[in-house]
Write a protein that holds these residues in place. Structure first.
Motif, PDB file in Angstrom:
ATOM      1  N   ASP A  10      44.550  70.830  17.956  1.00  0.00           N
ATOM      2  CA  ASP A  10      43.359  70.457  17.183  1.00  0.00           C
ATOM      3  C   ASP A  10      43.676  69.394  16.142  1.00  0.00           C
ATOM      4  OD1 ASP A  10      41.903  72.216  18.665  1.00  0.00           O
ATOM      5  OD2 ASP A  10      41.736  73.754  17.116  1.00  0.00           O
ATOM      6  N   ALA A  11      44.838  69.520  15.509  1.00  0.00           N
ATOM      7  CA  ALA A  11      45.235  68.541  14.496  1.00  0.00           C
ATOM      8  C   ALA A  11      45.496  67.183  15.128  1.00  0.00           C
ATOM      9  CB  ALA A  11      46.472  69.031  13.750  1.00  0.00           C
ATOM     10  N   PHE A  12      46.126  67.179  16.307  1.00  0.00           N
ATOM     11  CA  PHE A  12      46.362  65.910  16.992  1.00  0.00           C
ATOM     12  C   PHE A  12      45.039  65.275  17.417  1.00  0.00           C
ATOM     13  CE2 PHE A  12      46.712  63.602  21.020  1.00  0.00           C
ATOM     14  CZ  PHE A  12      47.491  62.538  20.597  1.00  0.00           C
ATOM     15  N   THR A  13      44.134  66.081  17.953  1.00  0.00           N
ATOM     16  CA  THR A  13      42.834  65.565  18.364  1.00  0.00           C
ATOM     17  C   THR A  13      42.113  64.920  17.188  1.00  0.00           C
ATOM     18  OG1 THR A  13      42.649  67.253  20.099  1.00  0.00           O
ATOM     19  CG2 THR A  13      40.614  66.193  19.388  1.00  0.00           C
ATOM     20  N   GLU A  14      42.217  65.543  16.028  1.00  0.00           N
ATOM     21  CA  GLU A  14      41.586  64.995  14.824  1.00  0.00           C
ATOM     22  C   GLU A  14      42.248  63.685  14.411  1.00  0.00           C
ATOM     23  OE1 GLU A  14      40.921  66.275  10.137  1.00  0.00           O
ATOM     24  OE2 GLU A  14      41.246  67.820  11.647  1.00  0.00           O
ATOM     25  N   ALA A  15      43.583  63.631  14.482  1.00  0.00           N
ATOM     26  CA  ALA A  15      44.301  62.407  14.119  1.00  0.00           C
ATOM     27  C   ALA A  15      43.971  61.278  15.083  1.00  0.00           C
ATOM     28  CB  ALA A  15      45.800  62.667  14.104  1.00  0.00           C
ATOM     29  N   LEU A  16      43.870  61.592  16.363  1.00  0.00           N
ATOM     30  CA  LEU A  16      43.521  60.581  17.359  1.00  0.00           C
ATOM     31  C   LEU A  16      42.104  60.070  17.131  1.00  0.00           C
ATOM     32  CD1 LEU A  16      44.557  59.136  19.931  1.00  0.00           C
ATOM     33  CD2 LEU A  16      43.563  60.999  21.264  1.00  0.00           C
ATOM     34  N   ALA A  17      41.185  60.981  16.832  1.00  0.00           N
ATOM     35  CA  ALA A  17      39.791  60.587  16.573  1.00  0.00           C
ATOM     36  C   ALA A  17      39.689  59.735  15.311  1.00  0.00           C
ATOM     37  CB  ALA A  17      38.917  61.830  16.442  1.00  0.00           C
ATOM     38  N   SER A  18      40.474  60.069  14.285  1.00  0.00           N
ATOM     39  CA  SER A  18      40.464  59.283  13.055  1.00  0.00           C
ATOM     40  C   SER A  18      40.957  57.864  13.313  1.00  0.00           C
ATOM     41  CB  SER A  18      41.333  59.957  11.999  1.00  0.00           C
ATOM     42  OG  SER A  18      41.454  59.150  10.839  1.00  0.00           O
ATOM     43  N   ALA A  19      42.047  57.740  14.061  1.00  0.00           N
ATOM     44  CA  ALA A  19      42.569  56.415  14.391  1.00  0.00           C
ATOM     45  C   ALA A  19      41.569  55.634  15.234  1.00  0.00           C
ATOM     46  CB  ALA A  19      43.896  56.545  15.134  1.00  0.00           C
ATOM     47  N   ALA A  20      40.916  56.314  16.170  1.00  0.00           N
ATOM     48  CA  ALA A  20      39.914  55.655  17.005  1.00  0.00           C
ATOM     49  C   ALA A  20      38.762  55.125  16.160  1.00  0.00           C
ATOM     50  CB  ALA A  20      39.401  56.620  18.065  1.00  0.00           C
ATOM     51  N   ALA A  21      38.315  55.913  15.181  1.00  0.00           N
ATOM     52  CA  ALA A  21      37.213  55.471  14.317  1.00  0.00           C
ATOM     53  C   ALA A  21      37.625  54.266  13.479  1.00  0.00           C
ATOM     54  CB  ALA A  21      36.781  56.624  13.417  1.00  0.00           C
ATOM     55  N   ARG A  22      38.846  54.294  12.962  1.00  0.00           N
ATOM     56  CA  ARG A  22      39.325  53.155  12.190  1.00  0.00           C
ATOM     57  C   ARG A  22      39.423  51.906  13.051  1.00  0.00           C
ATOM     58  NH1 ARG A  22      44.592  55.240   8.967  1.00  0.00           N
ATOM     59  NH2 ARG A  22      44.871  52.965   8.780  1.00  0.00           N
ATOM     60  N   ALA A  23      39.960  52.059  14.253  1.00  0.00           N
ATOM     61  CA  ALA A  23      40.075  50.913  15.154  1.00  0.00           C
ATOM     62  C   ALA A  23      38.706  50.389  15.562  1.00  0.00           C
ATOM     63  CB  ALA A  23      40.878  51.303  16.396  1.00  0.00           C
ATOM     64  N   GLU A  24      37.780  51.306  15.829  1.00  0.00           N
ATOM     65  CA  GLU A  24      36.431  50.900  16.229  1.00  0.00           C
ATOM     66  C   GLU A  24      35.763  50.077  15.132  1.00  0.00           C
ATOM     67  OE1 GLU A  24      33.285  51.323  19.286  1.00  0.00           O
ATOM     68  OE2 GLU A  24      35.430  51.734  19.267  1.00  0.00           O
ATOM     69  N   ALA A  25      35.914  50.510  13.879  1.00  0.00           N
ATOM     70  CA  ALA A  25      35.321  49.771  12.770  1.00  0.00           C
ATOM     71  C   ALA A  25      35.950  48.391  12.642  1.00  0.00           C
ATOM     72  CB  ALA A  25      35.497  50.562  11.476  1.00  0.00           C
ATOM     73  N   ALA A  26      37.272  48.314  12.782  1.00  0.00           N
ATOM     74  CA  ALA A  26      37.946  47.022  12.690  1.00  0.00           C
ATOM     75  C   ALA A  26      37.521  46.103  13.831  1.00  0.00           C
ATOM     76  CB  ALA A  26      39.456  47.225  12.698  1.00  0.00           C
ATOM     77  N   LEU A  27      37.407  46.648  15.031  1.00  0.00           N
ATOM     78  CA  LEU A  27      36.985  45.847  16.181  1.00  0.00           C
ATOM     79  C   LEU A  27      35.555  45.342  16.012  1.00  0.00           C
ATOM     80  CD1 LEU A  27      38.526  48.089  18.970  1.00  0.00           C
ATOM     81  CD2 LEU A  27      39.158  45.705  18.520  1.00  0.00           C
ATOM     82  N   ASP A  28      34.688  46.212  15.550  1.00  0.00           N
ATOM     83  CA  ASP A  28      33.291  45.822  15.348  1.00  0.00           C
ATOM     84  C   ASP A  28      33.188  44.651  14.378  1.00  0.00           C
ATOM     85  OD1 ASP A  28      30.464  46.131  15.698  1.00  0.00           O
ATOM     86  OD2 ASP A  28      30.379  47.165  13.780  1.00  0.00           O
ATOM     87  N   ALA A  29      34.033  44.659  13.339  1.00  0.00           N
ATOM     88  CA  ALA A  29      34.016  43.583  12.354  1.00  0.00           C
ATOM     89  C   ALA A  29      34.625  42.299  12.901  1.00  0.00           C
ATOM     90  CB  ALA A  29      34.775  44.018  11.099  1.00  0.00           C
ATOM     91  N   LEU A  30      35.609  42.416  13.777  1.00  0.00           N
ATOM     92  CA  LEU A  30      36.296  41.237  14.304  1.00  0.00           C
ATOM     93  C   LEU A  30      35.541  40.559  15.438  1.00  0.00           C
ATOM     94  CD1 LEU A  30      39.918  42.684  14.359  1.00  0.00           C
ATOM     95  CD2 LEU A  30      39.198  40.676  13.046  1.00  0.00           C
ATOM     96  N   LEU A  31      34.854  41.339  16.263  1.00  0.00           N
ATOM     97  CA  LEU A  31      34.161  40.774  17.420  1.00  0.00           C
ATOM     98  C   LEU A  31      32.923  39.992  16.991  1.00  0.00           C
ATOM     99  CD1 LEU A  31      34.489  43.857  19.763  1.00  0.00           C
ATOM    100  CD2 LEU A  31      35.363  41.566  20.297  1.00  0.00           C
ATOM    101  N   PRO A  32      32.633  38.891  17.663  1.00  0.00           N
ATOM    102  CA  PRO A  32      31.440  38.106  17.304  1.00  0.00           C
ATOM    103  C   PRO A  32      30.166  38.860  17.668  1.00  0.00           C
ATOM    104  CG  PRO A  32      32.436  37.262  19.312  1.00  0.00           C
ATOM    105  CD  PRO A  32      33.385  38.294  18.783  1.00  0.00           C
TER     106      PRO A  32
END
Length: 306
Positions: A10-32
């Motif tokens: 459960d802790a790993f799943t949460e850490a993976l989801a947190s990283a995914a959310a951070r990456a998604e936000a960064a990608l959304d900002a970088l993509l045109p």
């Protein structure tokens, strides 16, 4: 030194989801932004290929390795986004009819199906260049030499000596007179899948100005993790289902492709994946339980269902 303890599921799943959310936000900002004109249409295809799907394992590795060296979150997120952009480009091109000819990716139509082949080629090209633009920008690091090291390492992992070279070997194997043996399969899979995963694991150490030994250990961790991950993919192609996987399964058998499953059998492939996962965990010993999340990724690689 012993391998670190791993996080509970459960802790790993949460850490993976947190990283995914951070990456998604960064990608959304970088993509045109998407639009209706030619450039906007291409941007829409880029966003379709990149956002809203995928495990984001490579982003997770970049973020967690950066945390070992106290790298600022904003910088780690840019490295994570860059590797995901590069990965997305590779998927868009791999799915083309001239390559693997897939019509489903991450549960969505592939780019050449949703748009057309020309748009898919251009979207992949643009995603690749955006990955390097992201790493080369001052926001990723104040140190130009560090940005250059990141770009060099990603280029080596993704070009002829890495992912692209692996794809070329994979295509050549389809028409080879004899099926590949175990070591040839290992070499192919290291280039096609493992090299980019190894870069993701090393990226945080590069950003953190870590010594060569630490970089080598994390790269080795990523190499073994990538091998375990790819063997699990081979197993899922036999045992999985398209709904869970978000893509077609049974492709390897239909194409007559040599994998560790065809070479070693199901039990042999599982044993080899487990050995790689153990080696990956052992490489993290110097960081002890600070690397528990990374160690858990090795467990995840061989137990995942998609």
């Amino acid at each position: 030194m012993t391998a670190p303890a791993t996080l509970a599921h459960d802790a790993f799943t949460e850490a993976l989801a947190s990283a995914a959310a951070r990456a998604e936000a960064a990608l959304d900002a970088l993509l045109p932004p998407a639009g209706e004109d030619g450039a906007g249409r291409l941007a829409a295809a880029m966003r379709h290929a990149t956002l809203g799907g995928g495990k984001r394992l490579r982003a997770f590795l970049a973020i967690e390795s950066a945390a070992l060296f106290g790298v600022a979150a904003a910088q780690a997120d840019r490295a994570a986004a860059a590797v995901e952009l590069l990965h997305a480009y590779s998927l868009v091109h791999d799915d083309l009819p001239c390559m693997d000819d897939d019509d489903l990716r991450r549960g969505k139509p592939t780019v050449h199906v949703a748009w057309d082949e020309a748009t898919a080629v251009l979207a992949g090209d643009a995603l690749q260049t955006l990955a390097f633009e992201t790493l080369a920008a001052p926001q990723t690091s104040d140190d130009p030499a560090m940005r250059a090291q990141l770009c060099l390492a990603l280029a080596q992992a993704s070009g002829l000596s890495g992912m692209v070279g692996g794809q070329a070997l994979d295509l050549a194997a389809e028409t080879a007179p004899e099926p590949l043996g175990a070591e040839a399969i290992a070499a192919l899979q290291h280039l096609k899948t493992g090299a980019l995963i190894a870069f993701a694991a090393e990226a945080g150490a590069i950003l953190g100005g870590a010594p060569d030994e630490a970089r080598t250990r994390l790269k080795g961790f990523g190499r073994d993790l990538g091998a375990a991950f790819q063997i699990r993919d081979d197993l899922l192609d036999v045992e999985g289902d398209a709904v869970s996987a978000g893509k077609r399964v049974g492709k390897d058998a239909a194409a007559g492709k040599a994998t560790f499953v065809t070479t070693l059998g199901l039990d042999g492939a599982r044993a080899r994946a487990a050995a790689h996962a153990a080696s990956a965990r052992a490489a993290l010993a110097p960081w002890g339980d600070r690397a528990a999340a990374l160690a858990a990724a090795a467990d995840y690689a061989i137990a995942r269902r998609a």
